[in-house]
Design an enzyme around this catalytic site. Structure first.
Site, mmCIF file in Angstrom:
data_model
loop_
_atom_site.group_PDB
_atom_site.id
_atom_site.type_symbol
_atom_site.label_atom_id
_atom_site.label_comp_id
_atom_site.label_asym_id
_atom_site.label_seq_id
_atom_site.Cartn_x
_atom_site.Cartn_y
_atom_site.Cartn_z
ATOM 1 C CG ASP A 1 -6.919 2.541 -4.282
ATOM 2 O OD1 ASP A 1 -6.503 1.706 -5.130
ATOM 3 O OD2 ASP A 1 -6.472 3.698 -4.209
ATOM 4 C CD GLU B 1 -2.846 1.023 -0.282
ATOM 5 O OE1 GLU B 1 -2.320 1.576 -1.289
ATOM 6 O OE2 GLU B 1 -3.935 0.426 -0.329
#
Length: 528
Positions: free
Chosen positions: A327, A246
């Site tokens: 995401d 991430e």
């Protein structure tokens, strides 16, 4: 014209020394495909599949996904589900036999006369961490299912299908069982392809957020494969196996590559990509040619120290993502054939045994048929015009050309000039031509010129990549009419390849030698 296209179980042995000795024996036996005696864990038998191997090493699979084969020797359930366009009916595609290969014929029969998408990829582990088409996220709208027939491939001598992801496609499970969370250790691998990649975010497989949002550093732990260089420098052209943890694609604790020899896999048609992370202070990246050889470690060291921290310890949430970022950043492309996630970090010996098993499968092997226009046959297409009777259609820099191919030509040139005949993507009475060394790439016309491009599942691509064979216009060989421009035929002109009519406004429509230029000999394939 076409538009742009669970932690490891402890061993109950009498002492730490005995435990270490038993583990060593198990690993050795595992690598040799043997079993060990009473009082020690059973190693995988010869012929064991990846999840059998990892379980024997004490790091069982908590997720096992594949479109092409079983990943446990005892598995006999469904691999994936398809939905057809004509009536929205669905069916599961299973195995030919327990521990075997996908029953692709069942897909072909169910989808005959229409098109199908892949709607679910089943987890073969007892955890039932099945992947469905991903919903909207912080960086992308809801995804669509991948076309079920976009990636035909030979595996274990069987004709099966892989998963070909184009931008806007992806799969996910936000409610899983047994997947690492909050700094727990895990490992994972996938078999992918170095020929179908791009530099957009993010072709991932692994651990992600449970809400389709970027919730911060260390909340992902997934393999990334592509040409996006997040932290400079990256060496070579890629594609690279990286860790998507991430807010960064990491090749080291510093983000950027500290390994100048890691220039990427290049256009290997089949790649094993592997990530291991103890969730606290260490992660490792490996890759290998899924057709031959072993694994190469490109990084083994500390967790990232850049980007504001948050990676040591990790903060995984335990969702599973395939084809996008955490995401739902979904601009990437990629190929997926199989992959697993484990509880705990597998030993290097177990990884090596898994790689050996993958290689033994024979990804991309010969179809078993050559020299005809029967679907599944491997062929080369030779020009018949007097100037060029030693020339064959081959791809070069994504464009179709003709060039001389002989027994002394390089292996690359021979592969570039070999095509696999497939049922026509737009009509089963016609044919399409898949590249031998770029799985999932087909010959298609665009602005009348023939190109080699990945199948994206659109109706336009299907039509552009479908050709209908008939008797050669010169009386020799075979001519191939464009499915959506039936008066135009595959023709070589000035060493490039087009669809052309006999007379017309384009230079390649010239009537001079047209009948010969559109006539081709369907010959034995140059690639073995």
């Amino acid at each position: 014209m076409s538009p742009t296209p669970p932690p490891p179980r402890p061993q109950r042995l009498r002492s730490t020394v005995l435990s270490a000795l038993a583990a060593f024996v198990t690993v050795v036996a595992l690598a040799l495909g043997l079993t060990v005696g009473a009082g020690a864990p059973q190693a995988a038998a010869a012929g064991s599949l990846p999840c059998d191997i990892y379980a024997a090493a004490g790091t069982p699979c908590v997720a096992a996904h594949s479109l092409v084969r079983a990943l446990y020797s005892s598995y006999n359930g469904p691999l994936y589900q398809v939905k057809r366009a004509s009536d929205s009916a669905t069916t599961n595609i299973g195995l030919l036999a327990a521990g075997g290969y996908a029953n692709a014929a069942a897909q072909d029969s169910f989808c005959s006369g229409t098109t199908c998408i892949i709607t679910e990829i089943y987890d073969q582990s007892s955890r039932h961490n099945d992947l469905t088409v991903e919903g909207a996220g912080g960086a992308g709208a809801a995804d669509v299912g991948a076309p079920a027939d976009a990636l035909p491939v030979t595996v274990g001598g069987h004709q099966v299908y892989g998963l070909e992801i184009s931008a806007g496609m992806g799969y996910r499970d936000n409610s899983t069982s047994g997947v690492a969370v909050n700094g727990q250790a895990e490992g994972m691998y996938m078999v992918t392809s170095g020929t179908h990649v791009n530099g957009r975010c993010c072709f991932d497989y692994g651990n992600a957020e449970t809400n389709n949002m970027d919730t911060g550093n260390g909340h992902m732990d997934a393999i990334n494969f592509g040409t996006e260089c997040w932290f400079s420098p990256c060496y070579g052209q890629g594609p690279w196996v990286q860790a998507d943890l991430e807010n960064g694609l990491f090749q080291s604790d510093s983000g950027y590559s500290k390994n100048t020899s890691n220039t990427g896999t290049g256009p290997l048609p089949f790649v094993t990509a592997l990530l291991k992370n103890n969730g606290q202070n260490h992660f490792a990246l490996k890759y290998g040619n899924a057709q031959s050889g072993g694994l190469t470690t490109t990084y083994s060291g500390g967790e990232p120290t850049v980007g504001g921290g948050g990676y040591s310890p990790m903060h995984q949430e335990g969702a599973i993502v395939l084809g996008t970022g955490g995401d739902n950043s979904n601009g990437s492309i990629g190929s997926f054939f199989e992959g697993v996630m484990t509880s705990g970090i597998p030993t290097d010996a177990a990884d090596d045994s898994v790689q050996a098993n993958i290689v033994s499968v024979g990804y991309g092997g010969a179809t078993g048929s050559t020299g005809s226009l029967t679907p599944g046959s491997e062929i080369s297409l030779r020009a018949t015009t007097s100037c060029c009777t030693g020339d064959y259609i081959r791809h070069q820099n994504n464009t179709a050309v003709i060039s001389p191919i002989t027994s002394s030509s390089s292996s690359l040139d021979k592969n570039d000039a070999t095509w696999i005949v497939r049922r026509g993507l737009a009509s089963s009475s016609c044919v399409s031509f898949e590249s031998r060394n770029y799985p999932g790439d087909f010959l298609r016309h665009y602005n009348y010129q023939l190109l080699r491009q990945p199948m994206d599942g659109t109706a336009q691509f299907r039509a552009d990549a479908t050709f209908c064979p008939g008797t050669g216009k010169s009386g020799t060989g075979t001519s191939f009419a464009s499915y959506n421009y039936p008066s135009k035929y595959i023709r070589h002109y000035d060493y490039n390849v087009y669809i052309a009519s006999n007379g017309g406004s384009n230079t390649w429509d010239s009537s001079t030698s047209w009948t010969n230029d559109v006539s081709w000999v369907v010959s034995q394939p140059w690639a073995p």
